[in-house]
Motif scaffolding. Structure first.
Motif, PDB file in Angstrom:
ATOM      1  N   THR A   6       1.122  -1.043  -0.375  1.00 40.46           N
ATOM      2  CA  THR A   6      -0.024   0.152  -0.211  1.00 40.46           C
ATOM      3  C   THR A   6       0.561   1.150   0.267  1.00 40.46           C
ATOM      4  O   THR A   6       1.983   0.883   0.546  1.00 40.46           O
ATOM      5  CB  THR A   6      -1.220  -0.163   1.127  1.00 40.46           C
ATOM      6  OG1 THR A   6      -1.774   1.474   1.054  1.00 40.46           O
ATOM      7  CG2 THR A   6      -0.311   0.016   2.358  1.00 40.46           C
ATOM      8  N   SER A  21      -4.698   9.277  -1.453  1.00 45.98           N
ATOM      9  CA  SER A  21      -5.728   9.079  -2.005  1.00 45.98           C
ATOM     10  C   SER A  21      -6.206  10.102  -1.427  1.00 45.98           C
ATOM     11  O   SER A  21      -7.629  10.749  -2.349  1.00 45.98           O
ATOM     12  CB  SER A  21      -6.529   7.315  -1.153  1.00 45.98           C
ATOM     13  OG  SER A  21      -5.582   6.264  -2.135  1.00 45.98           O
ATOM     14  N   LEU A  51      -3.865  -1.629   5.986  1.00 49.13           N
ATOM     15  CA  LEU A  51      -5.063  -1.794   5.582  1.00 49.13           C
ATOM     16  C   LEU A  51      -6.189  -2.912   5.701  1.00 49.13           C
ATOM     17  O   LEU A  51      -6.248  -3.619   6.672  1.00 49.13           O
ATOM     18  CB  LEU A  51      -4.700  -3.032   4.178  1.00 49.13           C
ATOM     19  CG  LEU A  51      -4.005  -2.897   2.699  1.00 49.13           C
ATOM     20  CD1 LEU A  51      -3.251  -3.819   1.731  1.00 49.13           C
ATOM     21  CD2 LEU A  51      -5.346  -2.201   1.248  1.00 49.13           C
ATOM     22  N   MET A  66     -10.362  -2.737  -1.222  1.00 45.47           N
ATOM     23  CA  MET A  66      -9.243  -2.039   0.058  1.00 45.47           C
ATOM     24  C   MET A  66      -9.205  -0.961  -0.176  1.00 45.47           C
ATOM     25  O   MET A  66      -9.345   0.433  -0.760  1.00 45.47           O
ATOM     26  CB  MET A  66      -8.271  -2.570  -0.312  1.00 45.47           C
ATOM     27  CG  MET A  66      -8.065  -4.560  -0.821  1.00 45.47           C
ATOM     28  SD  MET A  66      -5.871  -4.626  -0.911  1.00 45.47           S
ATOM     29  CE  MET A  66      -5.929  -4.070  -3.148  1.00 45.47           C
ATOM     30  N   GLU A  67      -9.121  -0.232   1.456  1.00 46.81           N
ATOM     31  CA  GLU A  67      -9.078   0.535   1.925  1.00 46.81           C
ATOM     32  C   GLU A  67      -7.250   0.756   2.433  1.00 46.81           C
ATOM     33  O   GLU A  67      -7.299   0.243   3.693  1.00 46.81           O
ATOM     34  CB  GLU A  67      -9.727   1.391   2.776  1.00 46.81           C
ATOM     35  CG  GLU A  67     -10.281   2.848   3.435  1.00 46.81           C
ATOM     36  CD  GLU A  67     -10.430   3.833   2.318  1.00 46.81           C
ATOM     37  OE1 GLU A  67     -11.335   3.168   1.144  1.00 46.81           O
ATOM     38  OE2 GLU A  67      -9.998   4.955   2.704  1.00 46.81           O
ATOM     39  N   SER A  84      -2.967  -5.710  -3.447  1.00 46.77           N
ATOM     40  CA  SER A  84      -2.701  -7.877  -2.843  1.00 46.77           C
ATOM     41  C   SER A  84      -2.946  -8.367  -3.657  1.00 46.77           C
ATOM     42  O   SER A  84      -3.751  -8.933  -4.613  1.00 46.77           O
ATOM     43  CB  SER A  84      -3.898  -7.658  -2.018  1.00 46.77           C
ATOM     44  OG  SER A  84      -4.998  -7.926  -2.685  1.00 46.77           O
ATOM     45  N   LYS A 133      -5.215   2.956  -3.271  1.00 50.51           N
ATOM     46  CA  LYS A 133      -3.947   2.841  -3.483  1.00 50.51           C
ATOM     47  C   LYS A 133      -3.246   1.534  -2.293  1.00 50.51           C
ATOM     48  O   LYS A 133      -1.987   1.720  -2.402  1.00 50.51           O
ATOM     49  CB  LYS A 133      -3.017   3.923  -4.174  1.00 50.51           C
ATOM     50  CG  LYS A 133      -3.725   4.717  -4.510  1.00 50.51           C
ATOM     51  CD  LYS A 133      -4.014   4.490  -5.836  1.00 50.51           C
ATOM     52  CE  LYS A 133      -4.863   5.257  -6.636  1.00 50.51           C
ATOM     53  NZ  LYS A 133      -5.452   5.233  -8.230  1.00 50.51           N
ATOM     54  N   SER A 134      -3.925   0.088  -3.023  1.00 49.68           N
ATOM     55  CA  SER A 134      -3.042  -1.153  -1.940  1.00 49.68           C
ATOM     56  C   SER A 134      -3.452  -1.849  -3.786  1.00 49.68           C
ATOM     57  O   SER A 134      -4.290  -2.284  -4.168  1.00 49.68           O
ATOM     58  CB  SER A 134      -3.453  -0.995  -0.960  1.00 49.68           C
ATOM     59  OG  SER A 134      -3.911  -0.217  -0.353  1.00 49.68           O
ATOM     60  N   ALA A 156       1.372   2.474  -6.624  1.00 47.45           N
ATOM     61  CA  ALA A 156       0.846   1.435  -5.788  1.00 47.45           C
ATOM     62  C   ALA A 156       2.154   0.108  -6.323  1.00 47.45           C
ATOM     63  O   ALA A 156       2.003  -1.038  -5.566  1.00 47.45           O
ATOM     64  CB  ALA A 156      -0.356   1.473  -5.932  1.00 47.45           C
TER      65      ALA A 156
END
Lengths: 250, 212
Positions: A94, A100, A183, A191-192, A198, A195-196, A126
């Motif tokens: 992240t 963001s 995250l 996702m929060e 996974s 800009k991540s 990211a």
């Protein structure tokens, strides 16, 4: 093994061509465009707090995550890849929340152009944070971890791509617990901070990775992170210079 | 008229201070706000839209021009409102429930406003009931929905279904867009249209609103 990683913002600085590419433009931009990008990059370097996390798992462990909700595409190519991987790790990366928030603020203030360029730069950054995690995992395998087979390649796959349904995020997050890097996952698997990235890191011989883009879901994929290089799919992101390790493999 | 052409030129160049200055001058000369809007600002944005579609310019240029458009619009708005002059049509716009990605939706809103449409931007994470209620309240004939996640795409169908349930299908049209969405998906859920990007969203809205 579980590793928590922090990176200097400079390590996720995007290539200008990649940012312009996301904005639908080629190279050779005007002075005005260069100024916008400089401003966006300055904000990115000031606000980004790149962090990453990986946690090793097994084929059996990932099988449970991958097939968890039973919503993957019937032709999910990832189902053919991960059982052949020698080493697997769940991962997340992240930029942190500040970037963001700044993008939102710029749009709210009517600074649309800078907001859009920062958004594109942050998306690219990211992805680069994910590349850095991928590299760290590869480096661990090569130097300090289990004995890796010569010529292995690490590649990352994310829910929402390659036939792995986006709902796969839920089990992934349950296992990985990426709250450590700030995250969280919303009800719609979002996702929060936004800009991540996974997913799962798979290390194996290059031939385990797919060499085609003809799967049904490929047509809807705009990430275009894969390409045929003759021996498997490799990342098009700008990897940092790697230690000599047999033509870019681990 | 030269000053209107100059407004358009300044707008195309993304020069917002100049657009504001020229708009003030045009008002001081006694030109009607509507004429300044149509022959200056919208005329300039139309050129920008065409250049964007033909790849002569790209998104940041359009956004710089849009900011310049807003600089002029801010000066005209009070006069247009006082004269009861509305835009070319009204569009309710939002990112569907569960989805917090709103950059694409914001760009569509900017381009629609630049083309002279009135946009009721509901923001992100918008419930189906909110879309329909806003369209009723604002007397809008078009709802634009955006989704970036496959998990939130079904909310678009919920909006279309709700319009049918409330007997508004056909009166209020729906256009959808976003990375995982396609024309095929629009047909599948019964939406009236699909827009690949901001420029095509403006084209679809023009087609639908101007057909009414």
């Amino acid at each position: 093994m579980r590793a928590l990683l922090r990176y200097a913002p400079e390590r996720v600085r995007p290539e200008p061509a990649a940012v312009w590419g996301l904005l639908g433009a080629g190279s050779g931009q005007s002075v005005r465009h260069s100024r916008l990008l400089e401003q966006a990059e300055a904000l990115l370097m000031e606000l980004a707090a790149p962090a990453g996390l990986y946690q090793e798992t097994t084929v059996a462990g990932f099988t449970e995550i991958f097939y968890g909700d039973g919503r993957n595409h019937p032709e999910a190519v990832l189902a053919r890849i991960f059982p052949r991987a020698e080493h697997l790790a769940l991962f997340a990366a992240t930029l942190g929340p500040a970037v963001s928030e700044k993008i939102q603020a710029l749009f709210a203030a009517g600074d649309f152009a800078l907001g859009a360029v920062l958004d594109a730069a942050a998306s690219e950054a990211a992805d680069l944070a994910a590349v850095r995690v991928e590299e760290s995992f590869g480096e661990m395998l090569r130097t300090g971890g289990p004995v890796a087979l010569p010529g292995q390649r690490v590649r990352r796959y994310s829910p929402g791509y390659c036939g792995w349904d986006l709902t796969g995020q839920r089990r992934l997050f349950e296992r990985l617990q990426p709250g450590e890097i700030g995250l969280t996952l919303g009800g719609s698997c979002l996702m929060e901070p936004l800009k991540s990235v996974s997913g799962v890191l798979l290390a194996g011989t290059p031939d385990i990775h797919p060499v085609e883009r003809g799967f049904p879901y490929c047509s809807g994929c705009r990430s275009a992170q894969c390409y045929v290089d003759g021996s498997g799919i490799a990342s098009t992101k700008n990897p940092e210079p790697q230690p000599k390790c047999d033509q870019g493999t681990y | 008229m030269e000053i209107l052409a100059n407004i358009a030129t300044a707008l195309i160049g993304g020069d917002d201070p100049m657009v504001a200055q020229l708009t003030r001058e045009a008002l001081n000369q006694g030109l009607p706000a509507r004429r300044i809007l149509d022959e200056g600002l919208i005329a300039g944005m139309n050129v920008v839209g065409e250049q964007f579609k033909s790849h002569e310019i790209f998104l940041p240029d359009v956004l710089l021009a849009a900011r310049a458009m807003y600089a002029g619009m801010d000066l005209l708005k009070p006069m247009l409102a006082a004269q009861g002059i509305s835009g070319r049509g009204k569009v309710v716009l939002g990112t569907v429930r569960g989805d917090l990605h709103d950059i694409g939706k914001n760009l569509v809103a900017i381009l629609l406003r630049g083309a002279g449409f009135e946009v009721i931007d509901l923001g992100k994470d918008v419930a189906p009931e909110e879309f329909v209620a806003a369209a009723r309240r604002e007397n809008a004939t078009l709802i634009g929905m955006s989704a970036l996640l496959t998990t939130t795409m079904p909310v678009m169908k919920q909006v279309v279904d709700l319009l049918r349930q409330e007997g508004l299908h056909g009166q209020i049209r729906t256009i959808i867009g976003g990375a995982p969405v396609s024309a095929e998906y629009a047909r599948e859920i019964g939406a009236d249209g699909y827009a690949y990007d901001g420029a095509s969203a403006v084209d679809r809205v023009k087609e639908y609103l101007e057909a009414h």
